[in-house]
Design a protein around this motif. Structure first.
Motif, PDB file in Angstrom:
ATOM      1  N   ARG A  61       8.292  15.860   4.160  1.00 48.06           N
ATOM      2  CA  ARG A  61       9.408  15.774   5.048  1.00 48.06           C
ATOM      3  C   ARG A  61       9.284  14.703   6.080  1.00 48.06           C
ATOM      4  NH1 ARG A  61       8.155  21.189   3.907  1.00 48.06           N
ATOM      5  NH2 ARG A  61      10.066  22.520   2.824  1.00 48.06           N
ATOM      6  N   LEU A  62       8.084  14.579   6.672  1.00 46.51           N
ATOM      7  CA  LEU A  62       7.988  13.302   7.467  1.00 46.51           C
ATOM      8  C   LEU A  62       8.125  12.103   7.062  1.00 46.51           C
ATOM      9  CD1 LEU A  62       7.218  12.642  10.521  1.00 46.51           C
ATOM     10  CD2 LEU A  62       4.769  12.604   9.746  1.00 46.51           C
ATOM     11  N   ALA A  63       7.838  11.779   5.722  1.00 41.79           N
ATOM     12  CA  ALA A  63       8.079  10.652   5.224  1.00 41.79           C
ATOM     13  C   ALA A  63       9.698  10.425   4.853  1.00 41.79           C
ATOM     14  CB  ALA A  63       7.428  10.468   3.846  1.00 41.79           C
ATOM     15  N   ALA A  64      10.103  11.207   4.569  1.00 37.32           N
ATOM     16  CA  ALA A  64      11.682  11.405   4.339  1.00 37.32           C
ATOM     17  C   ALA A  64      12.429  11.059   5.743  1.00 37.32           C
ATOM     18  CB  ALA A  64      12.106  12.595   3.861  1.00 37.32           C
ATOM     19  N   ALA A  65      12.023  11.614   6.770  1.00 36.12           N
ATOM     20  CA  ALA A  65      12.322  11.377   8.067  1.00 36.12           C
ATOM     21  C   ALA A  65      12.385  10.021   8.460  1.00 36.12           C
ATOM     22  CB  ALA A  65      11.657  12.113   9.118  1.00 36.12           C
ATOM     23  N   CYS A  66      11.414   9.150   7.988  1.00 34.50           N
ATOM     24  CA  CYS A  66      11.098   7.758   8.212  1.00 34.50           C
ATOM     25  C   CYS A  66      12.012   6.794   7.496  1.00 34.50           C
ATOM     26  CB  CYS A  66       9.833   7.131   7.859  1.00 34.50           C
ATOM     27  SG  CYS A  66       8.576   8.101   8.793  1.00 34.50           S
ATOM     28  N   HIS A  67      12.794   7.316   6.381  1.00 36.83           N
ATOM     29  CA  HIS A  67      13.613   6.424   5.561  1.00 36.83           C
ATOM     30  C   HIS A  67      14.798   5.755   6.548  1.00 36.83           C
ATOM     31  CE1 HIS A  67      15.904   5.579   2.024  1.00 36.83           C
ATOM     32  NE2 HIS A  67      16.814   5.852   2.429  1.00 36.83           N
ATOM     33  N   PRO A  68      15.069   4.613   6.370  1.00 35.99           N
ATOM     34  CA  PRO A  68      14.700   3.400   5.180  1.00 35.99           C
ATOM     35  C   PRO A  68      13.548   2.788   5.532  1.00 35.99           C
ATOM     36  CG  PRO A  68      16.383   2.693   6.404  1.00 35.99           C
ATOM     37  CD  PRO A  68      16.164   4.162   7.178  1.00 35.99           C
ATOM     38  N   ALA A  69      12.767   2.997   6.370  1.00 32.68           N
ATOM     39  CA  ALA A  69      11.676   2.255   6.837  1.00 32.68           C
ATOM     40  C   ALA A  69      10.614   2.214   5.791  1.00 32.68           C
ATOM     41  CB  ALA A  69      10.947   2.825   8.174  1.00 32.68           C
ATOM     42  N   ALA A 111      -4.375  16.930   4.988  1.00 30.77           N
ATOM     43  CA  ALA A 111      -3.571  17.100   6.185  1.00 30.77           C
ATOM     44  C   ALA A 111      -2.003  18.064   5.252  1.00 30.77           C
ATOM     45  CB  ALA A 111      -3.189  16.092   6.840  1.00 30.77           C
ATOM     46  N   SER A 112      -2.151  18.516   4.342  1.00 25.74           N
ATOM     47  CA  SER A 112      -0.815  19.201   3.592  1.00 25.74           C
ATOM     48  C   SER A 112       0.188  18.203   3.310  1.00 25.74           C
ATOM     49  CB  SER A 112      -0.497  20.314   4.481  1.00 25.74           C
ATOM     50  OG  SER A 112      -1.384  21.372   4.714  1.00 25.74           O
ATOM     51  N   GLY A 113      -0.142  16.881   3.274  1.00 23.57           N
ATOM     52  CA  GLY A 113       0.872  15.878   2.556  1.00 23.57           C
ATOM     53  C   GLY A 113       1.955  15.685   3.456  1.00 23.57           C
ATOM     54  N   PRO A 114       2.011  15.120   4.629  1.00 21.83           N
ATOM     55  CA  PRO A 114       3.064  15.310   5.491  1.00 21.83           C
ATOM     56  C   PRO A 114       4.233  14.046   4.994  1.00 21.83           C
ATOM     57  CG  PRO A 114       1.392  14.447   6.855  1.00 21.83           C
ATOM     58  CD  PRO A 114       0.894  15.117   5.641  1.00 21.83           C
ATOM     59  N   THR A 115       3.569  13.000   4.368  1.00 19.20           N
ATOM     60  CA  THR A 115       4.145  11.741   4.045  1.00 19.20           C
ATOM     61  C   THR A 115       3.980  11.457   2.574  1.00 19.20           C
ATOM     62  OG1 THR A 115       1.984  10.534   4.817  1.00 19.20           O
ATOM     63  CG2 THR A 115       3.804  10.769   6.476  1.00 19.20           C
ATOM     64  N   VAL A 116       3.916  12.452   1.756  1.00 21.14           N
ATOM     65  CA  VAL A 116       3.702  12.174   0.289  1.00 21.14           C
ATOM     66  C   VAL A 116       4.699  13.120  -0.313  1.00 21.14           C
ATOM     67  CG1 VAL A 116       1.645  10.948   0.377  1.00 21.14           C
ATOM     68  CG2 VAL A 116       1.692  13.538  -0.025  1.00 21.14           C
ATOM     69  N   ALA A 117       5.095  12.981  -1.685  1.00 26.80           N
ATOM     70  CA  ALA A 117       5.821  13.901  -2.323  1.00 26.80           C
ATOM     71  C   ALA A 117       5.177  15.092  -2.999  1.00 26.80           C
ATOM     72  CB  ALA A 117       6.370  13.108  -3.693  1.00 26.80           C
ATOM     73  N   ASP A 118       5.787  16.228  -2.751  1.00 30.15           N
ATOM     74  CA  ASP A 118       4.949  17.284  -3.164  1.00 30.15           C
ATOM     75  C   ASP A 118       5.620  18.287  -4.554  1.00 30.15           C
ATOM     76  OD1 ASP A 118       3.595  19.792  -3.297  1.00 30.15           O
ATOM     77  OD2 ASP A 118       5.010  20.980  -2.053  1.00 30.15           O
ATOM     78  N   PRO A 119       4.757  18.168  -5.532  1.00 34.21           N
ATOM     79  CA  PRO A 119       5.261  18.794  -6.909  1.00 34.21           C
ATOM     80  C   PRO A 119       5.238  20.253  -6.912  1.00 34.21           C
ATOM     81  CG  PRO A 119       3.089  17.845  -7.126  1.00 34.21           C
ATOM     82  CD  PRO A 119       3.554  17.578  -5.966  1.00 34.21           C
ATOM     83  N   SER A 120       4.500  20.904  -5.924  1.00 38.30           N
ATOM     84  CA  SER A 120       4.450  22.322  -5.801  1.00 38.30           C
ATOM     85  C   SER A 120       5.695  22.988  -5.404  1.00 38.30           C
ATOM     86  CB  SER A 120       3.286  22.960  -5.053  1.00 38.30           C
ATOM     87  OG  SER A 120       3.508  22.527  -3.843  1.00 38.30           O
ATOM     88  N   THR A 121       5.867  24.227  -5.530  1.00 36.41           N
ATOM     89  CA  THR A 121       7.004  24.949  -5.337  1.00 36.41           C
ATOM     90  C   THR A 121       6.892  26.115  -4.324  1.00 36.41           C
ATOM     91  OG1 THR A 121       7.204  26.665  -7.042  1.00 36.41           O
ATOM     92  CG2 THR A 121       8.185  24.302  -7.456  1.00 36.41           C
ATOM     93  N   CYS A 122       7.842  26.762  -3.661  1.00 35.44           N
ATOM     94  CA  CYS A 122       7.956  28.046  -3.153  1.00 35.44           C
ATOM     95  C   CYS A 122       7.319  29.019  -3.979  1.00 35.44           C
ATOM     96  CB  CYS A 122       9.261  28.342  -2.461  1.00 35.44           C
ATOM     97  SG  CYS A 122       9.802  27.469  -1.113  1.00 35.44           S
ATOM     98  N   ASP A 127      12.141  11.761  -5.126  1.00 31.41           N
ATOM     99  CA  ASP A 127      13.204  11.454  -4.136  1.00 31.41           C
ATOM    100  C   ASP A 127      13.388  10.114  -3.676  1.00 31.41           C
ATOM    101  OD1 ASP A 127      14.383  11.772  -1.260  1.00 31.41           O
ATOM    102  OD2 ASP A 127      14.471  13.941  -2.024  1.00 31.41           O
ATOM    103  N   ALA A 128      14.717   9.779  -3.506  1.00 31.28           N
ATOM    104  CA  ALA A 128      14.823   8.378  -2.936  1.00 31.28           C
ATOM    105  C   ALA A 128      14.527   8.215  -1.519  1.00 31.28           C
ATOM    106  CB  ALA A 128      16.517   8.159  -3.149  1.00 31.28           C
ATOM    107  N   HIS A 129      14.283   9.135  -0.781  1.00 32.52           N
ATOM    108  CA  HIS A 129      13.955   9.100   0.477  1.00 32.52           C
ATOM    109  C   HIS A 129      12.242   8.469   0.736  1.00 32.52           C
ATOM    110  CE1 HIS A 129      17.460  11.384   1.194  1.00 32.52           C
ATOM    111  NE2 HIS A 129      17.601  10.585   2.425  1.00 32.52           N
ATOM    112  N   LEU A 130      11.625   8.686  -0.585  1.00 34.90           N
ATOM    113  CA  LEU A 130      10.283   8.387  -0.511  1.00 34.90           C
ATOM    114  C   LEU A 130       9.944   7.193  -1.187  1.00 34.90           C
ATOM    115  CD1 LEU A 130       8.487  11.861  -0.972  1.00 34.90           C
ATOM    116  CD2 LEU A 130       9.391  10.945   1.055  1.00 34.90           C
ATOM    117  N   ALA A 131      11.161   6.473  -1.670  1.00 33.47           N
ATOM    118  CA  ALA A 131      10.694   5.050  -2.370  1.00 33.47           C
ATOM    119  C   ALA A 131      10.088   3.997  -1.946  1.00 33.47           C
ATOM    120  CB  ALA A 131      12.278   4.779  -2.702  1.00 33.47           C
ATOM    121  N   ARG A 132      10.038   4.043  -0.573  1.00 29.18           N
ATOM    122  CA  ARG A 132       9.191   2.846   0.115  1.00 29.18           C
ATOM    123  C   ARG A 132       7.988   3.407   0.473  1.00 29.18           C
ATOM    124  NH1 ARG A 132      12.118  -0.542   4.015  1.00 29.18           N
ATOM    125  NH2 ARG A 132      10.421  -2.232   3.329  1.00 29.18           N
ATOM    126  N   VAL A 133       7.445   4.384  -0.062  1.00 28.80           N
ATOM    127  CA  VAL A 133       5.938   5.168   0.529  1.00 28.80           C
ATOM    128  C   VAL A 133       4.982   4.527  -0.487  1.00 28.80           C
ATOM    129  CG1 VAL A 133       4.758   7.234   0.715  1.00 28.80           C
ATOM    130  CG2 VAL A 133       7.116   7.061   1.581  1.00 28.80           C
TER     131      VAL A 133
END
Length: 425
Positions: free
Chosen positions: A169-177, A196-207, A241-247
């Motif tokens: 979610r933090l990485a998505a908030a940075c988009h489009p940087a 750190a529970s992956g604030p800036t990487v995609a997460d394949p796991s689910t609720c 997710d497109a919001h993480l394309a530049r991570v």
């Protein structure tokens, strides 16, 4: 080999493991080219402040930012603000820091770069509950997870689905940087989603995955937390997710790197070194028993290695808390090892957390010597009773065998070294 000689060698190996993961050694070589826009620095973890300082000492251009680290782990920085918060259970300071970091990355454009300095401990330090949850809810869940015996990967899966900032979610908030993650790994397998529970990487796991973990360990959840997971409202940012394309993510220090540095120290001293694994998990006391069996096979039969040698391992064990002692997974491992070895004359060991904190004590770990059990019995201390009470710190502290480093400013997880000499049983 005399006890003082064995202890000196083991301590040098532990220090070498910590030194290999120091941010000053591993941050500078991974810095990006200056961006056309701004460089915003954010971060969380026990090593994040030291990482920020290493960045400042190397970077000549403009930068600004905020990172959050554990109480006592701050270091002076001139341009990056350092905030301290609680670990392993989050506090209000961690929530405030997460809110500030989240706000800092709003409104960026494609010319900007966000440099994320992430290390172990960030799961607690970067605490921002999802809408509908409170800090108290998060604290209750964290305490339940810490006592349950769940693996770090399982705990972080649950945390990601209760956070407004983790799970990408933090990485998505940075988009489009552009987002560049520099990570110091403290998790078995070095999976970025678990650091750190992956604030800036995609997460394949689910609720659903998180809910299954909660049920597996019988953890009681506050009603609001249960609703978040059952409804799916805690779903994280998924791969693609497109919001993480530049991570981009770079692992700059790992447990394997630390173990290799320790092995080099042993070999320089004329002792063969064997790395058994950098991602060993399981109950700490069970790992202790297994390692004792391997060490005694080496000592008694020269299999699979001849003596003298040192057996190295890393990873993150767990402790299912049943007693009311002073805990610590490394001292629990070491106490179980001592009981299983039964005072073997040719085996010495050290176990400690590379961040300098084993459990919730400001103690990194402890030593084990051939006379450890005998000295305990002479003081009226029963090792098996101490183990049953999860009181590893109390046991080794009473013997004067605690290993205290103070804040190491890094974190590549547990370090275990078992030295098997030529002495008979």
């Amino acid at each position: 080999m005399q006890t003082h000689e064995a202890r000196s060698l083991l301590r040098k190996m532990f220090e070498a493991a910590i030194a290999a993961a120091q941010p000053a050694q591993c941050v500078p070589q991974h810095l990006p080219e200056p961006p056309r826009g701004r460089l915003i620095v954010i971060g969380a973890g026990k090593a994040s402040a030291a990482m920020a300082r290493a960045l400042e000492e190397t970077w000549s251009g403009e930068l600004s930012g905020v990172v959050v680290t554990r109480y006592g782990y701050a270091v002076p920085c001139r341009r990056i603000e350092i905030v301290e918060a609680a670990h392993p259970v989050p506090d209000a300071a961690g929530v405030a820091a997460a809110q500030r970091i989240h706000a800092l990355v709003q409104g960026l454009d494609a010319d900007d770069t966000v440099l994320c300095l992430i290390s172990g401990g960030g799961s607690s330090l970067l605490a921002l509950p999802l809408a509908g949850l409170t800090l108290a809810d998060k604290q209750d869940v964290n305490r339940g997870l810490l006592k349950s015996g769940a693996s770090i990967s399982e705990m972080n899966c649950v945390r990601r689905h209760l956070s407004a900032i983790k799970g990408g979610r933090l990485a998505a908030a940075c988009h489009p940087a552009r987002v560049l993650n520099l990570m110091i790994s403290d998790v078995p397998g070095d999976n970025p989603i678990d650091i750190a529970s992956g604030p800036t990487v995609a997460d394949p796991s689910t609720c659903a995955d998180a809910l299954a973990i909660i049920r597996r360990y019988g953890i009681t959840l506050p009603p609001a937390v249960l609703d978040i997971l059952e409804s799916g409202r805690g779903e994280s940012i998924k791969p693609g997710d497109a919001h993480l394309a530049r991570v981009e993510t770079r692992l700059i220090a790992t447990p394997q790197l630390a173990l290799e540095a320790a092995a080099g120290v042993a070999r320089q001293a004329g002792v063969a070194a064997h790395i058994l694994g950098d991602a060993i998990e399981g109950e700490a006391r069970d790992v202790g028993k297994v390692m004792a069996g391997i060490a005694m096979q080496v000592a008694g039969r020269g299999q699979p290695f001849t003596t003298p040698c040192v057996l190295l391992s890393g990873g993150e064990t767990t402790v299912t808390v049943r007693g009311n002692g002073r805990g610590g997974r490394n001292v629990e491992f070491l106490l179980a090892l001592a009981v299983a070895l039964g005072g073997h004359r040719g085996i010495h060991a050290i176990a400690g957390d590379t961040d300098g904190v084993d459990g919730q004590e400001e103690i990194a770990g402890a030593w084990l010597a051939p006379d450890t059990l005998a000295r305990a019995w002479a003081k009226g201390i029963r090792p098996v009773a101490s183990l049953d009470n999860n009181d590893g710190h109390g046991f080794f502290e009473a013997l004067g065998d605690s290993v205290i480093t103070g804040p190491t400013l890094t974190n590549v997880n547990d370090f275990r070294a078992i030295l098997v000499t030529n002495e008979p049983p």
